[in-house]
Design a protein around this motif. Structure first.
Motif, PDB file in Angstrom:
ATOM      1  N   GLY A  38       0.812  -1.215   0.000  1.00 30.26           N
ATOM      2  CA  GLY A  38       0.000   0.000   0.000  1.00 30.26           C
ATOM      3  C   GLY A  38       0.842   1.260   0.000  1.00 30.26           C
ATOM      4  N   LEU A  39       1.932   1.257   0.778  1.00 25.87           N
ATOM      5  CA  LEU A  39       2.814   2.434   0.818  1.00 25.87           C
ATOM      6  C   LEU A  39       3.554   2.629  -0.492  1.00 25.87           C
ATOM      7  CD1 LEU A  39       3.509   4.553   3.070  1.00 25.87           C
ATOM      8  CD2 LEU A  39       2.009   2.673   3.735  1.00 25.87           C
ATOM      9  N   ILE A  40       3.905   1.545  -1.169  1.00 20.69           N
ATOM     10  CA  ILE A  40       4.565   1.657  -2.471  1.00 20.69           C
ATOM     11  C   ILE A  40       3.614   2.275  -3.492  1.00 20.69           C
ATOM     12  CG2 ILE A  40       5.431   0.294  -4.420  1.00 20.69           C
ATOM     13  CD1 ILE A  40       6.719  -1.579  -2.368  1.00 20.69           C
ATOM     14  N   VAL A  41       2.359   1.825  -3.496  1.00 25.89           N
ATOM     15  CA  VAL A  41       1.375   2.390  -4.421  1.00 25.89           C
ATOM     16  C   VAL A  41       1.085   3.849  -4.054  1.00 25.89           C
ATOM     17  CG1 VAL A  41      -0.984   2.173  -5.293  1.00 25.89           C
ATOM     18  CG2 VAL A  41       0.375   0.124  -4.876  1.00 25.89           C
ATOM     19  N   PHE A  42       1.013   4.136  -2.760  1.00 26.72           N
ATOM     20  CA  PHE A  42       0.825   5.512  -2.304  1.00 26.72           C
ATOM     21  C   PHE A  42       1.943   6.406  -2.808  1.00 26.72           C
ATOM     22  CE2 PHE A  42       1.570   8.919   0.755  1.00 26.72           C
ATOM     23  CZ  PHE A  42       0.298   9.471   0.893  1.00 26.72           C
ATOM     24  N   SER A  43       3.174   5.932  -2.732  1.00 31.15           N
ATOM     25  CA  SER A  43       4.314   6.694  -3.224  1.00 31.15           C
ATOM     26  C   SER A  43       4.215   6.903  -4.734  1.00 31.15           C
ATOM     27  CB  SER A  43       5.621   5.974  -2.871  1.00 31.15           C
ATOM     28  OG  SER A  43       6.743   6.738  -3.238  1.00 31.15           O
ATOM     29  N   GLY A  44       3.703   5.885  -5.439  1.00 32.81           N
ATOM     30  CA  GLY A  44       3.486   6.048  -6.870  1.00 32.81           C
ATOM     31  C   GLY A  44       2.494   7.155  -7.165  1.00 32.81           C
ATOM     32  N   ALA A  45       1.452   7.271  -6.333  1.00 32.18           N
ATOM     33  CA  ALA A  45       0.478   8.353  -6.505  1.00 32.18           C
ATOM     34  C   ALA A  45       1.133   9.715  -6.271  1.00 32.18           C
ATOM     35  CB  ALA A  45      -0.691   8.153  -5.549  1.00 32.18           C
ATOM     36  N   VAL A  46       1.984   9.803  -5.245  1.00 28.80           N
ATOM     37  CA  VAL A  46       2.698  11.062  -4.965  1.00 28.80           C
ATOM     38  C   VAL A  46       3.597  11.440  -6.131  1.00 28.80           C
ATOM     39  CG1 VAL A  46       4.407  12.155  -3.454  1.00 28.80           C
ATOM     40  CG2 VAL A  46       2.600  10.717  -2.470  1.00 28.80           C
ATOM     41  N   SER A  47       4.161  10.438  -6.815  1.00 30.45           N
ATOM     42  CA  SER A  47       5.070  10.722  -7.927  1.00 30.45           C
ATOM     43  C   SER A  47       4.353  11.307  -9.140  1.00 30.45           C
ATOM     44  CB  SER A  47       5.801   9.429  -8.346  1.00 30.45           C
ATOM     45  OG  SER A  47       4.953   8.601  -9.115  1.00 30.45           O
ATOM     46  N   ILE A  48       3.036  11.241  -9.144  1.00 30.75           N
ATOM     47  CA  ILE A  48       2.263  11.821 -10.243  1.00 30.75           C
ATOM     48  C   ILE A  48       1.784  13.220  -9.894  1.00 30.75           C
ATOM     49  CG2 ILE A  48       0.173  11.568 -11.657  1.00 30.75           C
ATOM     50  CD1 ILE A  48       0.491   8.541 -11.313  1.00 30.75           C
ATOM     51  N   LYS A  49       1.335  13.396  -8.665  1.00 34.20           N
ATOM     52  CA  LYS A  49       0.941  14.730  -8.208  1.00 34.20           C
ATOM     53  C   LYS A  49       1.133  14.809  -6.705  1.00 34.20           C
ATOM     54  CE  LYS A  49      -2.325  18.410  -9.087  1.00 34.20           C
ATOM     55  NZ  LYS A  49      -3.541  18.826  -9.810  1.00 34.20           N
ATOM     56  N   MET A  50       1.831  15.844  -6.257  1.00 34.90           N
ATOM     57  CA  MET A  50       2.279  15.905  -4.873  1.00 34.90           C
ATOM     58  C   MET A  50       1.155  16.175  -3.889  1.00 34.90           C
ATOM     59  SD  MET A  50       5.565  18.005  -3.443  1.00 34.90           S
ATOM     60  CE  MET A  50       4.721  19.576  -3.557  1.00 34.90           C
ATOM     61  N   ASN A  51      -0.027  16.609  -4.346  1.00 33.19           N
ATOM     62  CA  ASN A  51      -1.096  16.901  -3.395  1.00 33.19           C
ATOM     63  C   ASN A  51      -1.588  15.648  -2.669  1.00 33.19           C
ATOM     64  OD1 ASN A  51      -2.412  15.703  -5.525  1.00 33.19           O
ATOM     65  ND2 ASN A  51      -4.039  17.234  -5.678  1.00 33.19           N
ATOM     66  N   VAL A  52      -1.203  14.467  -3.156  1.00 30.60           N
ATOM     67  CA  VAL A  52      -1.537  13.219  -2.453  1.00 30.60           C
ATOM     68  C   VAL A  52      -0.908  13.200  -1.064  1.00 30.60           C
ATOM     69  CG1 VAL A  52      -1.307  10.697  -2.536  1.00 30.60           C
ATOM     70  CG2 VAL A  52      -1.851  11.962  -4.609  1.00 30.60           C
ATOM     71  N   LEU A  53       0.160  13.967  -0.865  1.00 26.62           N
ATOM     72  CA  LEU A  53       0.806  14.032   0.451  1.00 26.62           C
ATOM     73  C   LEU A  53      -0.135  14.581   1.525  1.00 26.62           C
ATOM     74  CD1 LEU A  53       4.425  15.298  -0.351  1.00 26.62           C
ATOM     75  CD2 LEU A  53       3.762  13.065   0.563  1.00 26.62           C
ATOM     76  N   LEU A  54      -1.242  15.213   1.125  1.00 24.44           N
ATOM     77  CA  LEU A  54      -2.201  15.704   2.107  1.00 24.44           C
ATOM     78  C   LEU A  54      -2.807  14.565   2.922  1.00 24.44           C
ATOM     79  CD1 LEU A  54      -4.017  18.398  -0.060  1.00 24.44           C
ATOM     80  CD2 LEU A  54      -2.493  18.821   1.881  1.00 24.44           C
ATOM     81  N   PHE A  55      -2.754  13.343   2.385  1.00 22.61           N
ATOM     82  CA  PHE A  55      -3.267  12.182   3.109  1.00 22.61           C
ATOM     83  C   PHE A  55      -2.228  11.594   4.059  1.00 22.61           C
ATOM     84  CE2 PHE A  55      -5.841  12.575  -0.636  1.00 22.61           C
ATOM     85  CZ  PHE A  55      -7.107  12.141  -0.272  1.00 22.61           C
TER      86      PHE A  55
END
Length: 295
Positions: free
Chosen positions: A181-198
């Motif tokens: 889950g954390l690896i996929v989460f990091s993949g989401a951050v690599s596309i757009k940084m606003n995912v870090l809000l989670f």
């Protein structure tokens, strides 16, 4: 009387057949979710066919991808119609694949994003069905957002890929697959940084569910993903990449604002508003952590 007694005696047996066995799962949410997916797929097809595409970022995305594919690795030199590239490297990889699949054309890209929308909706429905935080009939509300449909199939924003990966990460975490889950989460951050809000609430959940060692290795895996994706840029122009892709001080353009269109542009770009919003956000996180997440 004999017939009446016979009917009375037969009632418990008939009732036992009609009653749902104790402990059996309620299938209605699954059936309704499947119906919503089919209905929304038809709606997405109608939107693509009859609603005019909104030209905002697609051309800029394609220009940035072209520069990347031509060998440019200096982030300060990768630009598009709307300005310089400000997304991490995962964005370039994803949209390079999109350009390869669609030839850079809008209509096939809309079809691709329509499929992505249904995948994203499937993940969101799965989360709501799994967690049972809504009555089954309320799942229909998830399909009524005009803005979400627009973002996916009329504007082709990179938010679509980022949020789909985020929802996939949340599904994995709900099923206790923390490391993946954390690896996929990091993949989401690599596309757009606003995912870090989670990230704050996610970190708190990790600390409650895992050992300190487990949290460390999960975060290490997420960090490795960022390093590997950014490697072509970090090896040649590390400062330019980090300063552009992870710029927390970037000032947005008032014209493109949605939530703050009602305030004057001078206030919108001011440092005072940025600091006030940051303080408000951090305060909200502390309140939620204390009264909600820690429960």
């Amino acid at each position: 009387m004999a017939r009446a007694a016979g009917r009375a005696a037969g009632q418990p047996a008939a009732a036992s057949v009609a009653e749902k066995p104790a402990g059996s799962p309620d299938r209605r949410p699954l059936y309704f979710a499947a119906f919503l997916l089919l209905a929304d797929a038809a709606l997405v097809a109608l939107i693509i066919a009859f609603v005019r595409y909104t030209k905002i970022d697609w051309d800029a995305y394609m220009s940035q991808v072209d520069a990347f594919l031509e060998g440019e690795r200096d982030y300060t030199k990768i630009e598009g119609d709307t300005g310089p590239l400000v997304y991490p490297a995962g964005f370039l990889y994803v949209y390079s694949a999109v350009k390869f699949i669609t030839g850079g054309q809008v209509f096939p890209a809309q079809i691709l994003f329509g499929v992505l929308y249904i995948i994203n909706l499937s993940l969101v429905l799965l989360l709501y069905v799994k967690t049972e935080v809504l009555p089954w009939w309320a799942l229909g509300l998830l399909c009524l957002s005009k803005r979400v449909h627009s973002i996916f199939v009329l504007r082709l924003f990179n938010d679509c890929f980022a949020m789909t990966l985020l929802h996939a990460a949340i599904v994995l975490i709900v099923y206790h697959k923390w490391y993946l889950g954390l690896i996929v989460f990091s993949g989401a951050v690599s596309i757009k940084m606003n995912v870090l809000l989670f990230a704050p609430s996610l970190l708190l959940l990790m600390l409650k569910a895992m050992s300190i060692k487990g949290v460390f290795f999960a975060l290490l895996g997420a960090a490795v993903v960022q390093v590997l994706l950014g490697m072509p840029f970090l090896l040649l122009h590390p400062v330019q990449y980090i300063s552009r892709a992870f710029n927390l001080g970037r000032v947005f353009i008032h014209f493109w604002s949605v939530n703050f269109k009602f305030i004057p542009e001078k206030l919108f770009v001011s440092k005072e508003l940025a600091v006030a919003l940051l303080i408000l956000h951090l305060t909200t996180l502390v309140v939620f952590a204390h009264y909600k997440w820690l429960k």
